[in-house]
Each structure stands twice: as structure tokens, then as C-alpha cells.
Design a protein around this motif. Structure first.
Motif, PDB file in Angstrom:
ATOM      1  N   UNK A  13       0.830  -1.209   0.000  1.00 42.81           N
ATOM      2  CA  UNK A  13       0.000   0.000   0.000  1.00 42.81           C
ATOM      3  C   UNK A  13       0.861   1.253   0.000  1.00 42.81           C
ATOM      4  N   UNK A  14       1.923   1.257   0.792  1.00 45.52           N
ATOM      5  CA  UNK A  14       2.795   2.429   0.868  1.00 45.52           C
ATOM      6  C   UNK A  14       3.424   2.705  -0.501  1.00 45.52           C
ATOM      7  N   UNK A  15       3.921   1.643  -1.151  1.00 47.95           N
ATOM      8  CA  UNK A  15       4.572   1.797  -2.458  1.00 47.95           C
ATOM      9  C   UNK A  15       3.576   2.275  -3.512  1.00 47.95           C
ATOM     10  N   UNK A  16       2.379   1.684  -3.508  1.00 49.29           N
ATOM     11  CA  UNK A  16       1.357   2.080  -4.479  1.00 49.29           C
ATOM     12  C   UNK A  16       1.008   3.562  -4.342  1.00 49.29           C
ATOM     13  N   UNK A  17       0.835   4.021  -3.108  1.00 52.69           N
ATOM     14  CA  UNK A  17       0.449   5.418  -2.893  1.00 52.69           C
ATOM     15  C   UNK A  17       1.604   6.375  -3.194  1.00 52.69           C
ATOM     16  N   UNK A  18       2.840   5.929  -2.978  1.00 55.20           N
ATOM     17  CA  UNK A  18       3.993   6.749  -3.362  1.00 55.20           C
ATOM     18  C   UNK A  18       4.048   6.887  -4.882  1.00 55.20           C
ATOM     19  N   UNK A  19       3.773   5.793  -5.594  1.00 45.83           N
ATOM     20  CA  UNK A  19       3.722   5.827  -7.060  1.00 45.83           C
ATOM     21  C   UNK A  19       2.634   6.787  -7.534  1.00 45.83           C
ATOM     22  N   UNK A  20       1.468   6.713  -6.895  1.00 42.92           N
ATOM     23  CA  UNK A  20       0.361   7.587  -7.284  1.00 42.92           C
ATOM     24  C   UNK A  20       0.624   9.037  -6.906  1.00 42.92           C
ATOM     25  N   UNK A  21       1.380   9.260  -5.818  1.00 40.88           N
ATOM     26  CA  UNK A  21       1.746  10.619  -5.460  1.00 40.88           C
ATOM     27  C   UNK A  21       2.593  11.270  -6.535  1.00 40.88           C
ATOM     28  N   UNK A  22       3.518  10.500  -7.116  1.00 41.30           N
ATOM     29  CA  UNK A  22       4.348  11.009  -8.208  1.00 41.30           C
ATOM     30  C   UNK A  22       3.546  11.119  -9.503  1.00 41.30           C
ATOM     31  N   UNK A  23       2.532  10.266  -9.630  1.00 35.74           N
ATOM     32  CA  UNK A  23       1.704  10.283 -10.836  1.00 35.74           C
ATOM     33  C   UNK A  23       0.931  11.595 -10.975  1.00 35.74           C
ATOM     34  N   UNK A  24       0.561  12.227  -9.856  1.00 31.31           N
ATOM     35  CA  UNK A  24      -0.218  13.467  -9.926  1.00 31.31           C
ATOM     36  C   UNK A  24       0.519  14.577 -10.680  1.00 31.31           C
TER      37      UNK A  24
END
Length: 325
Positions: A13-24
Motif C-alpha cells: 500500500x505504501x509503495x502504491x500510494x507513493x507511485x500515485x503521489x508522483x503520478x499526480x
């Protein structure tokens, strides 16, 4: 469940949300230089469908056993009856179509900082829907955490309403992203059992296939109208990141986590996104960070800590059992 499963779920979950944070910020930049929100959503769902179906066929062609696929994809069942295929269509509406359309179109209107912070509204919806649908208890700690997070989200939206600089945010985009979070909270609560029944690749290949079937008939004319010859290489690279990492890798990680963690905990990891998005957006100049936004982040991070510390229905049941013994 082995002892390492919860740790792996939290790391996923942490990795997925970090990826999505950069995706923004990357997605925002791509939608500012060549493509629009609807085109980006179309690429995400079709790219996800192709990647998940290709991966599944790759395993099958190599003669991988069910146990081998489970090692990559978690608890495994690959035979999908017609009833569940239709349920995946409904799951795709909430988990992909409304969620991705709302977020991506909202991101094209508002700032990447705001888009990522608004995603922190997800635990509010998840708590309410988990109580109504899954009968998860609403403890005072959980209620207090969600209430504090809600104050942070409202502070952010009010900042957007009065902003003269588009880099601060746009209320229309914020509301689109807010709707996306409600849609995903419904997906987490309504289809939790369906997701747990199948391996990661089976879940995602059917959901992304249905999402592609639903979205592309409406989006194809929009995609065809884009002047592809003028799209710069940077936009293509940013779009590739959104499709491969933000969609394919991100959804593998989140479905893996969803098999172990309860919906409220899954949703609280959305608070990782603002930290990444704010840092990248401010450094690249496509977003600004005001004191009121800092207050909003502080409030929502406090909220997630409180929600994470709250007890689940299983925790409360186990405590009562021990007390009786």
C-alpha cells in the motif's frame, strides 16, 4: 495467513500510494502539454487491460501451475463463472471508470497538490460505508480521526475557492477528485469478498477489460481529435509512467494489500500521496504550497494516524473472547 503477509500488505500500500503521489504531477504535466483528461483515462484503462491480459497469458503459455501464479498474485482462483464476470463489470464501474475518470479529469482542472490532498477524503467515505455494508465498528478514535481529516479536506477546498492562481487549485477539479474517492470507497466495501476470491491478475484483467469496453465507445472520438504529431516526447514518457507504474504496478500492489487489510486501513494510505505530490509539484513549479495547505496536510495526517490505531471488528471480537475466558 503467514506472519509476513500483513507487513507485505502494508509495504504494498505504501509503495502504491507513493507511485500515485508522483503520478499526480507527472500526469498533470502530460495533460498540460499535448493530451487531455479523457484521453489519459482511455490510455490508462486500455493499457491496463493489455498489460494484465498479456501477463496472465504469459503465465499460462509457460505452463505455470496455479501455485506459481499464487506466489506472484496472492490467493488464487483462475476459473471465473459468468456471475462473477458480470460482478467484475460492476466492480469496474466503481473501482475504475468513475474513480479514474473523476480523478484524471479532476487533475486536469485542479493542481496536482490539491488532487493528491483531496484523495485523503477516501477514509471518510470508507469508514461510513464499511459501517453500513461490512458492519465495521465506528469507534471514537476512528470517528475523531476521520473528523480531523475531514476538517483538513474542507480547509483545502476553501483555499481553492478563493485562489486566484490555478496552481493553488480549482474547486471544479477538487469536486471531481472528491467524487472519485466516494466511488472507490464503494468499490472497497461492496466488492471486498470478490477481490479476495481471485488472484491479482484475474481481478485486474477482468476489471480493466470491462472498463475499456465501457469507456472507449464514448472516448474514441475525443482521442481521434488529438493532434498526435505535436505531442512532445516528454508527454509520451509521462503518459507511459501513468499507464505502467500508476496503473499496472499500482493496481497489482493495491489488490495484494486489499486481500489482507480492511478497507478503512487501505484507504488511509492515501495520505502518503500528498507528501510525494507536494514535494515534486513545488520543486517543478507546477504547484504551490500555501500555509493553509500545510495545515490541511497536518490535519489529515493526524487523522490517518488515529484511524490506523482504531480497532477492527475482528479486534473487538477477539478482545471480548479473551475477556470471557
Amino acid at each position: 495467513m503467514n506472519n509476513s503477509a500483513p507487513l507485505k500488505a502494508h509495504l504494498s500500500m505504501f509503495t502504491a500510494c507513493a507511485i500515485w503521489g508522483l503520478m499526480s504531477p507527472l500526469g498533470k504535466d502530460a495533460m498540460t502539454h499535448g493530451i487531455d483528461g479523457i484521453t489519459m483515462v482511455s490510455f490508462r484503462v486500455m493499457g491496463g487491460a493489455l498489460l494484465f491480459w498479456f501477463t496472465s497469458l504469459f503465465f499460462m503459455l509457460r505452463g505455470r501451475r496455479t501455485a506459481d501464479i499464487a506466489e506472484v498474485g496472492g490467493q488464487c482462483s483462475t476459473a471465473v463463472p459468468l456471475r462473477d464476470k458480470l460482478l467484475f463489470a460492476l466492480a469496474a464501474v466503481f473501482g475504475l471508470v468513475c474513480n479514474q475518470c473523476g480523478f484524471t479529469i479532476g487533475l486536469s482542472l485542479t493542481s496536482p497538490v490539491n488532487a493528491s490532498i483531496v484523495t485523503t477524503s477516501l477514509p471518510i467515505f470508507a469508514m461510513i460505508l464499511s459501517f453500513l455494508i461490512l458492519r465495521e465498528p465506528v469507534t471514537w478514535l476512528k470517528f475523531g480521526g476521520v473528523a480531523i481529516g475531514c476538517v483538513g479536506a474542507v480547509t483545502l477546498v476553501l483555499t481553492s475557492v478563493h485562489a486566484a492562481d490555478s496552481r493553488v487549485g480549482d474547486i471544479r477539479g477538487d469536486l471531481f477528485v472528491l467524487g472519485a474517492q466516494l466511488s472507490y470507497a464503494l468499490f472497497l466495501s461492496l466488492f471486498n469478498k470478490l477481490v479476495r476470491r481471485y488472484d491479482i491478475f484475474t481481478v485486474n484483467r477482468w476489471m480493466f477489460l470491462w472498463a475499456t469496453v465501457i469507456i472507449w465507445p464514448f472516448a474514441i472520438w475525443h482521442v481521434a481529435a488529438v493532434d498526435w504529431a505535436s505531442v512532445p516526447l516528454r508527454t509520451w514518457l509521462e503518459t507511459a509512467y501513468v499507464v505502467f507504474f500508476g496503473t499496472f504496478v499500482g493496481y497489482i500492489l493495491i489488490v495484494n494489500a486489499q486481500k489482507v487489510l480492511r478497507p478503512t486501513v487501505v484507504s488511509t494510505y492515501n495520505y502518503v500521496q500528498p507528501a510525494v505530490a507536494v514535494t515534486v509539484s513545488v520543486l517543478t513549479g507546477i504547484g504551490v504550497f500555501k500555509p493553509t495547505q500545510a495545515l490541511a496536510v497536518l490535519l489529515v495526517f493526524t487523522g490517518v494516524w488515529m484511524v490506523t490505531k482504531s480497532k477492527s471488528k475482528n479486534d473487538i471480537t477477539l478482545a471480548r473472547t479473551r475477556t470471557r475466558v
